[in-house]
Design a protein around this motif. Structure first.
Motif, PDB file in Angstrom:
ATOM      1  N   ALA A   3       0.849  -1.191   0.000  1.00 59.80           N
ATOM      2  CA  ALA A   3       0.000   0.000   0.000  1.00 59.80           C
ATOM      3  C   ALA A   3       0.886   1.242   0.000  1.00 59.80           C
ATOM      4  N   PRO A   4       0.398   2.327  -0.602  1.00 59.03           N
ATOM      5  CA  PRO A   4       1.211   3.548  -0.690  1.00 59.03           C
ATOM      6  C   PRO A   4       1.748   4.004   0.673  1.00 59.03           C
ATOM      7  N   GLY A   5       3.025   4.341   0.683  1.00 65.63           N
ATOM      8  CA  GLY A   5       3.622   4.918   1.887  1.00 65.63           C
ATOM      9  C   GLY A   5       3.873   3.944   3.014  1.00 65.63           C
ATOM     10  N   THR A   6       3.814   2.639   2.743  1.00 69.08           N
ATOM     11  CA  THR A   6       4.005   1.673   3.832  1.00 69.08           C
ATOM     12  C   THR A   6       5.370   0.991   3.780  1.00 69.08           C
ATOM     13  N   ARG A   7       6.181   1.354   2.822  1.00 74.88           N
ATOM     14  CA  ARG A   7       7.480   0.687   2.722  1.00 74.88           C
ATOM     15  C   ARG A   7       8.413   1.187   3.820  1.00 74.88           C
ATOM     16  N   PRO A   8       9.407   0.373   4.190  1.00 72.15           N
ATOM     17  CA  PRO A   8      10.395   0.854   5.169  1.00 72.15           C
ATOM     18  C   PRO A   8      11.234   1.986   4.573  1.00 72.15           C
ATOM     19  N   TYR A   9      11.950   2.704   5.437  1.00 72.53           N
ATOM     20  CA  TYR A   9      12.879   3.741   4.984  1.00 72.53           C
ATOM     21  C   TYR A   9      14.240   3.115   4.737  1.00 72.53           C
ATOM     22  N   ASN A  10      14.793   3.421   3.584  1.00 73.74           N
ATOM     23  CA  ASN A  10      16.005   2.758   3.118  1.00 73.74           C
ATOM     24  C   ASN A  10      17.141   3.783   3.043  1.00 73.74           C
ATOM     25  N   PHE A  11      18.151   3.632   3.926  1.00 75.25           N
ATOM     26  CA  PHE A  11      19.225   4.622   4.033  1.00 75.25           C
ATOM     27  C   PHE A  11      20.482   4.198   3.275  1.00 75.25           C
ATOM     28  N   SER A  12      20.338   3.311   2.299  1.00 73.97           N
ATOM     29  CA  SER A  12      21.495   2.827   1.546  1.00 73.97           C
ATOM     30  C   SER A  12      22.226   3.985   0.863  1.00 73.97           C
ATOM     31  N   ALA A  13      23.565   3.860   0.811  1.00 71.71           N
ATOM     32  CA  ALA A  13      24.408   4.890   0.194  1.00 71.71           C
ATOM     33  C   ALA A  13      24.382   4.816  -1.327  1.00 71.71           C
ATOM     34  N   GLY A  14      23.817   3.768  -1.854  1.00 70.99           N
ATOM     35  CA  GLY A  14      23.712   3.668  -3.296  1.00 70.99           C
ATOM     36  C   GLY A  14      24.177   2.329  -3.799  1.00 70.99           C
ATOM     37  N   PRO A  15      23.403   1.710  -4.686  1.00 71.62           N
ATOM     38  CA  PRO A  15      22.057   2.088  -5.101  1.00 71.62           C
ATOM     39  C   PRO A  15      21.184   2.417  -3.897  1.00 71.62           C
ATOM     40  N   ALA A  16      20.262   3.354  -4.094  1.00 70.70           N
ATOM     41  CA  ALA A  16      19.598   3.989  -2.960  1.00 70.70           C
ATOM     42  C   ALA A  16      18.101   4.117  -3.195  1.00 70.70           C
ATOM     43  N   THR A  17      17.424   4.574  -2.149  1.00 71.52           N
ATOM     44  CA  THR A  17      15.979   4.706  -2.219  1.00 71.52           C
ATOM     45  C   THR A  17      15.558   5.604  -3.386  1.00 71.52           C
ATOM     46  N   MET A  18      14.446   5.267  -4.001  1.00 71.76           N
ATOM     47  CA  MET A  18      13.926   6.045  -5.133  1.00 71.76           C
ATOM     48  C   MET A  18      12.520   6.530  -4.789  1.00 71.76           C
ATOM     49  N   PRO A  19      12.054   7.587  -5.447  1.00 72.48           N
ATOM     50  CA  PRO A  19      10.708   8.068  -5.141  1.00 72.48           C
ATOM     51  C   PRO A  19       9.674   6.972  -5.427  1.00 72.48           C
ATOM     52  N   GLU A  20       8.797   6.739  -4.472  1.00 71.02           N
ATOM     53  CA  GLU A  20       7.809   5.676  -4.635  1.00 71.02           C
ATOM     54  C   GLU A  20       6.936   5.914  -5.871  1.00 71.02           C
ATOM     55  N   ALA A  21       6.621   7.185  -6.133  1.00 73.06           N
ATOM     56  CA  ALA A  21       5.786   7.504  -7.297  1.00 73.06           C
ATOM     57  C   ALA A  21       6.468   7.076  -8.600  1.00 73.06           C
ATOM     58  N   VAL A  22       7.788   7.212  -8.636  1.00 74.82           N
ATOM     59  CA  VAL A  22       8.549   6.812  -9.829  1.00 74.82           C
ATOM     60  C   VAL A  22       8.496   5.295 -10.004  1.00 74.82           C
ATOM     61  N   LEU A  23       8.666   4.568  -8.913  1.00 75.46           N
ATOM     62  CA  LEU A  23       8.628   3.099  -8.993  1.00 75.46           C
ATOM     63  C   LEU A  23       7.242   2.616  -9.407  1.00 75.46           C
ATOM     64  N   ARG A  24       6.198   3.252  -8.869  1.00 74.68           N
ATOM     65  CA  ARG A  24       4.840   2.824  -9.236  1.00 74.68           C
ATOM     66  C   ARG A  24       4.571   3.072 -10.721  1.00 74.68           C
ATOM     67  N   ARG A  25       5.045   4.204 -11.201  1.00 69.08           N
ATOM     68  CA  ARG A  25       4.821   4.477 -12.620  1.00 69.08           C
ATOM     69  C   ARG A  25       5.590   3.476 -13.486  1.00 69.08           C
ATOM     70  N   ALA A  26       6.808   3.168 -13.099  1.00 66.91           N
ATOM     71  CA  ALA A  26       7.601   2.189 -13.864  1.00 66.91           C
ATOM     72  C   ALA A  26       6.918   0.824 -13.874  1.00 66.91           C
ATOM     73  N   ALA A  27       6.345   0.448 -12.741  1.00 65.91           N
ATOM     74  CA  ALA A  27       5.636  -0.846 -12.683  1.00 65.91           C
ATOM     75  C   ALA A  27       4.421  -0.819 -13.602  1.00 65.91           C
ATOM     76  N   ALA A  28       3.675   0.285 -13.571  1.00 62.30           N
ATOM     77  CA  ALA A  28       2.448   0.372 -14.375  1.00 62.30           C
ATOM     78  C   ALA A  28       2.765   0.365 -15.871  1.00 62.30           C
ATOM     79  N   GLU A  29       3.902   0.937 -16.249  1.00 61.88           N
ATOM     80  CA  GLU A  29       4.254   1.040 -17.673  1.00 61.88           C
ATOM     81  C   GLU A  29       5.113  -0.126 -18.156  1.00 61.88           C
TER      82      GLU A  29
END
Lengths: 372, 372
Positions: A3-29
């Motif tokens: 569900a939107p906004g329920t993912r954990p917070y990811n403090f990785s130095a890289g590869p790193a957290t990405m905007p959730e909206a971007v990931l959702r759009r990539a999944a949809a497309e």
């Protein structure tokens, strides 16, 4: 899918957290980009669909970073470590190049450049363990240097230039090359002071495997004969980043991220200016908490603390594993420090919201209270 | 998201069509890989989650291609054009290397290698317009060559080695280097005849930006001093493909594709052996139709026609645009031939089902009937 906004917070130095909206759009497309019947990964890089994606990505990046027209934007492969060779192959002409040592990444860049040119250290903060920046007035710039290399944010050491050095004011004639991998698009760039900027995408811009190079016109066309064609800036520029097949998915994801960044606002500010305000607020929240505690410690000079990468230590390091376990239980991921430095590191890139930093501070406070 | 099996057939030469099941799984896992709370793109490449993905990908690729233990599997960046420099930087020792010219890609490989070594043409099919393979018995192999380069499937010219050359039988001592970009995993590889194989992933294995290198032990460790560290095979091997941040998403997608390939069966055959049977059937269907028609034409010697890339021409080339429009209307995409060759090209990689080739043949027949 969560569900939107329920993912954990990811403090990785890289590869790193990405905007959730971007990931959702990539999944949809994923199976059908804009009615094309193809995934972006399935498109010929020379087809009109990918042409649209590439042109939009470049245009959005230029707008975001206010890149002047006399700079080329190149989408390449090989990452920061690749560029450590590719920059001197293209710019050094086999002569001298100046390096400012500020931490792990600039050390690597200097070492690799020695394969191709007379790579000289003109300043270093090794004596203080890479915790403060060497004063620019002390840099021993060489009159014959082909370029001056600076890593403007040291991901591992957590040290950042709050202003780009003004080489002209220091009497230097060589162009400034900046490795801005880990803070690109987190703050504006003063292009008047820059000859070339490069960065791996996997911190603030997109997935690993894409490298962004932004280079002033006059610096192209001087590559050494031994420079591989695929990594010759002029060849790449002359072919609109399609001399070889570009990392199309990475460009698409970075493009979605550029669009997301352009849509962000803080008061009257938008884009990178808005992100800078958020990043300042996030960094202040975390550093203020660390400085107000004797349980946690950050060793970097407050004048050059990174807004992106915050290394910190527990005063009692025997509690490191317990702290990491507690953080994981609170939904805070990838906080372990780089193996060369130890301790913890919180990378709080553009895609990390203030609420994530607040959650980290809350967790740190709670851990301190229950272990003090 | 489109309903299963309703997407158009995509004949792009690369980046190219991917298995729909792989794309659906990638979409489903986009925001949360296996309960990790992270997209694969957001994982530290040094974390345990990506470690699992990388190890599984290597293990599946080794199983698929029956890679012997004394070969290293490397996941790199830069694509085929990058490897045109990276191979001689690693293998040539600055001495001689032999090139067999069979089409556009081997020509590019030979040209680039001249930056690093004495790159000699030992055979060429230029005289026949790259439509037949030069007989291996005629190759003028050099006794001092550091390696012999062969492109085993020429994507643009549609010409393929149906057997790997046996250099030892030809009196050669140098290792064979094969560029198998555009037919990797479409048929078994006889590793006894190979020293090193390389390929961009964007045809049969995954997205652009990932390069696969499979190299025999003894060929590592001889790189020229000017070889960038990020592209030094030994450095890459010693760091399990993580000297620099690898293209993590590409490795993940290739890994999903390897799993899909391992699951495929044809009768008692599985994996690459099963794919080979399908590819033979697909190629036979298309070539038989072309050969049976005077409306369409393929110029390649039947002994070395590519099973993957089928260039063909309309006898009346003024109908090219009408043909492409008709194909698009039938849901058949990206059939336009490479600009250097013209005409049409149908790339029918592993992920193209027989039904796609049948749809193409039906469309070609219908177009012929309505225009003959």
């Amino acid at each position: 899918m969560p569900a939107p906004g329920t993912r954990p917070y990811n403090f990785s130095a890289g590869p790193a957290t990405m905007p959730e909206a971007v990931l959702r759009r990539a999944a949809a497309e994923m199976l059908d980009w804009h009615g094309s019947g193809m995934s972006v990964m399935e498109m010929s890089h020379r087809g009109k669909e990918f042409g649209v994606i590439l042109a939009q990505a470049e245009s959005d990046l230029r707008a975001l970073l206010a890149v002047p027209d006399h700079f080329h934007v190149l989408f390449m492969q090989g990452g920061g470590l690749g560029e450590n060779a590719i920059v001197p192959l293209n710019l050094s002409r086999g002569l001298q190049a100046d390096f400012v040592i500020t931490g792990s990444w600039s050390i690597k860049s200097h070492k690799e450049a020695q394969r191709y040119c007379d790579a000289r250290v003109v300043a270093s903060n090794a004596a203080d363990g890479h915790t403060a920046l060497p004063d620019a007035a002390s840099w021993q710039l060489n009159a014959d240097a082909s370029y001056v290399h600076v890593c403007t944010n040291e991901t591992i050491n957590g040290i950042e230039f709050q202003q780009l050095p003004d080489l002209a004011a220091l009497g230097g004639k060589a162009p400034l090359v900046i490795d801005f991998s880990s803070h690109v698009a987190s703050r504006p760039v003063d292009w008047r002071r820059v000859g070339l900027a490069f960065g791996g995408a996997q911190k603030n811009l997109g997935p690993a495997g894409l490298t962004i190079v932004i280079a002033r016109d006059d610096l192209l066309g001087h590559a050494l004969q031994i420079c591989p064609s695929a990594f010759n800036y002029k060849t790449v520029a002359d072919n609109q980043s399609m001399y070889n097949t570009p990392p199309t998915w990475g460009i698409y994801m970075a493009g979605l991220t550029f669009q997301w960044l352009r849509e962000q606002t803080e008061g009257a500010l938008t884009g990178v200016e808005a992100m800078e305000q958020r990043n300042l607020a996030k960094a202040k929240l975390l550093y203020d908490f660390i400085d107000g505690s004797s349980f946690y410690l950050n060793k970097v000079d407050p004048n050059c603390r990174s807004r992106m990468n915050v290394p910190f230590f527990l005063a009692d390091e025997s509690r490191n594993e317990a702290f990491l376990a507690s953080a994981r239980k609170s939904g805070l991921l990838q906080l372990k420090g780089h193996k060369s430095v130890g301790g913890m590191r919180a990378s709080i890139y553009n895609a990390m919201p203030l609420s994530g930093v607040q959650a980290l501070v809350d967790c740190m406070r709670e851990f301190e209270q229950s272990h003090a």
